[in-house]
Design an enzyme around this catalytic site. Structure first.
Site, PDB file in Angstrom:
ATOM      1  CB  VAL A 123      30.802  13.215  67.611  1.00 45.45           C
ATOM      2  CG1 VAL A 123      32.261  13.639  67.724  1.00 45.45           C
ATOM      3  CG2 VAL A 123      30.556  11.909  68.374  1.00 45.45           C
ATOM      4  CD  GLU A 124      28.044  19.489  66.427  1.00 45.82           C
ATOM      5  OE1 GLU A 124      28.893  20.077  65.711  1.00 45.82           O
ATOM      6  OE2 GLU A 124      26.824  19.463  66.158  1.00 45.82           O
TER       7      GLU A 124
END
Length: 583
Positions: free
Chosen positions: A286-287
């Site tokens: 997750v970014e």
């Protein structure tokens, strides 16, 4: 707006289990003492529903903690296995300046245990394991200037550990003590889904979060379909919440050039989500986007975690059944080929991407192109995108397994143990064992070090051979659950193999020499009596570079001298069709 305002949720007084982030209106983040304190406070606030584990101590003497949460009290790995309970393991602060995950995780788990109306029955049938800060020592290198291309919090930790190691390059080589602690804990829990929470670097654009999940375009076909379904449904929920999620990491193919576009990528297993996906489980990266403010980023992180937990709660039984089938195939020796590296296919398409107006021109300061964004002017870019991948490096596995030289067993064995890989030590020597060995005369050391290692590229192939196997040689069978990681560790062509990282460099360095004045007369005698050698030397002299290089010319003869080290370039790991008799 993702919320009317997240600041409105911050209470003027500090109720139990709220973070400094909430109390400050999402302007600040707490020091590590807060994370440790909250971990230990949750079990007191929710007895029988939360547990705080200490994984161990970092090099600078700080405890690494994990919060385990389950409304029905399934709070140990053994209990989860007995119940067939799906486990979702998520972590913050592997890069401690990218700290959204720490504050999002505590916020979400508190609300879930309180069974708030916003997250009813979120953890029904799921155990959540949360490491709030992986890079603990880096977190305490606290400063306001660590992430100049990130909007908040006001102060944050540093990217790497106290030993200056990047944990998200360390999953396979396992150099950092923190990584060894995490891997042992991760493998003990064996989660169905492993989520690593980050913040991007890079350009200015509108999308606020990217989610990379594998298996989706890599890995076993049955798991790819399930991974794609997970992402599809997760993105439906995120979009309905006002997010603009991306299925790929939003890094331009050429730095600072939006026209170069993007590509879907499957990284090597030195990275977190790739590491877990080669275990035929679901690895998630997750970014959140660094140019969104901290409140927006924490909310985006929370929403991704909430969506994943809901989907696993609903579909956990089917996902676990698919994973178990892949385990059984691997343990039965059914995996005969492993992809060690991926590349994009030639397919290209044009996508519409929500960015901002920009100018890009020559800089009189640097002499290179310089990009300037105007984030007051949204703009839709039409850019190229490479959506598909294909195998770039593939290894066919031995029928039996790998043998690691006894000379290297003392340091290889702990790495195998940390990775949960099965192995045995030979209890007696086996002379003249039939094996396959890998020798290379065409190898190259990297000019620069990487994470403290001088990498090595060695070209060659496995060939039938006979080698003595001393007492203590390690036997690593391929018929085991973690077979893909075994291949990544020991196949020389793998980008994250122990050989590629430089652990065996000494075997590719010449250690013994013959003096020129001894070699010169011997070489003349050899030329005079061996027409084949003479012809080969004359052929080599046709190469101008060889002809002009005195050392290369003498080496031609040194390699043919009886004293030449026949083990130079011999990789001290062998392959065998079956377990040796001394195991």
């Amino acid at each position: 707006m993702l919320l009317p305002t997240l600041a409105a949720l911050a209470l003027t007084q500090a109720p139990p289990l709220t973070t400094l982030s909430e109390q400050s209106g999402w302007k600040r983040t707490g020091r590590y003492a807060e994370a440790e304190g909250l971990c230990r406070a949750f079990p007191k606030a929710f007895p029988g529903k939360a547990r705080c584990d200490t994984l161990g101590t970092t090099p600078e003497g700080r405890p690494m903690v994990a919060l385990v949460v389950s409304p029905d009290g399934t709070l140990t790995a053994d209990a989860a296995r007995r119940k067939g309970r799906p486990v979702v393991f998520f972590q913050g602060g592997i890069h401690a300046g990218e700290i959204d995950g720490k504050d999002a995780g505590f916020w979400l788990l508190r609300d879930a245990l309180q069974n708030r109306a916003s997250v009813p029955d979120l953890l029904k049938g799921v155990t959540a394991v949360f490491v709030p800060v992986f890079n603990v020592d880096g977190h305490e290198r606290f400063n306001a200037n660590h992430r100049p291309n990130q909007v908040g919090p006001e102060e944050m930790g540093f990217r790497v550990t106290g030993q200056n190691l990047n944990l998200n390059r360390d999953y396979v080589k396992a150099d950092a003590p923190e990584m060894v602690l995490l891997l042992k804990y991760l493998h003990a829990w064996d989660p169905l889904v492993y989520v690593d929470l980050h913040v991007t670097d890079g350009a200015k654009f509108e999308p606020d979060v990217s989610v990379g999940l594998e298996p989706q375009k890599s890995g076993p076909p049955a798991l790819r379909a399930l991974g794609t379904k997970l992402v599809d449904e997760l993105f439906t929920g995120l979009t309905s919440q006002g997010h603009q999620p991306l299925r790929f990491y939003p890094s331009f193919l050429q730095d600072d050039d939006p026209t170069s576009g993007f590509a879907y990528g499957v990284p090597p297993p030195r990275f977190s989500h790739a590491y877990w996906s080669v275990h035929h489980r679901f690895g998630v990266l997750v970014e959140t986007h660094s140019w969104k403010n901290y409140a927006q980023r924490v909310k985006a992180t929370r929403d991704v975690l909430e969506g994943l937990l809901r989907l696993v709660s609903r579909d956990g039984a089917a996902l676990l059944a698919a994973v178990k089938a892949e385990d059984q195939k691997a343990m039965a020796g059914g995996v005969r080929e492993v992809v060690l590296g991926w590349e994009n296919t030639p397919k290209r398409e044009t996508i519409e991407f929500k960015g901002y107006a920009y100018e890009r021109g020559a800089s009189d300061l640097s002499g290179q192109p310089w990009i300037r964004y105007d984030d007051t002017k949204p703009q839709t870019w039409k850019v190229p995108y490479s959506p598909d991948v294909q195998p770039a490096v593939t290894a066919t596995l031995p029928a039996g397994g790998y043998l690691v030289s006894a000379a290297h067993a003392a340091w290889v064995a702990p790495k195998l143990a940390a990775h949960g890989i099965q192995f045995q030590r030979l209890t007696r020597a086996v002379p003249a064992a039939k094996v396959e060995s890998f020798r290379s005369k065409d190898f190259q050391f990297q000019a620069r070090s990487n994470e403290g290692h001088q990498g090595l590229t060695a070209k060659g192939e496995w060939k039938p051979d006979t080698q003595d196997l001393p007492l203590g040689t390690l036997w690593v069978p391929v018929a085991q659950k973690n077979v893909q990681l075994v291949a990544h560790l020991f196949e020389p062509a793998g980008p994250d193999s122990l050989l590629a990282w430089g652990f065996f460099n000494a075997h590719f360095e010449q250690k013994e020499y013959i003096e020129d004045y001894v070699l010169e007369p011997w070489a003349r005698e050899l030329l005079a009596k061996d027409p084949a050698v003479k012809a080969a030397f004359q052929e080599r002299l046709k190469d101008p570079a060889f002809a002009k290089d005195p050392r290369a010319r003498l080496r031609f003869f040194a390699e043919r001298h009886p004293t030449w080290d026949e083990r130079l370039g011999l990789y001290p790991v062998y392959r065998a069709a079956a377990a040796p008799s001394g195991k």
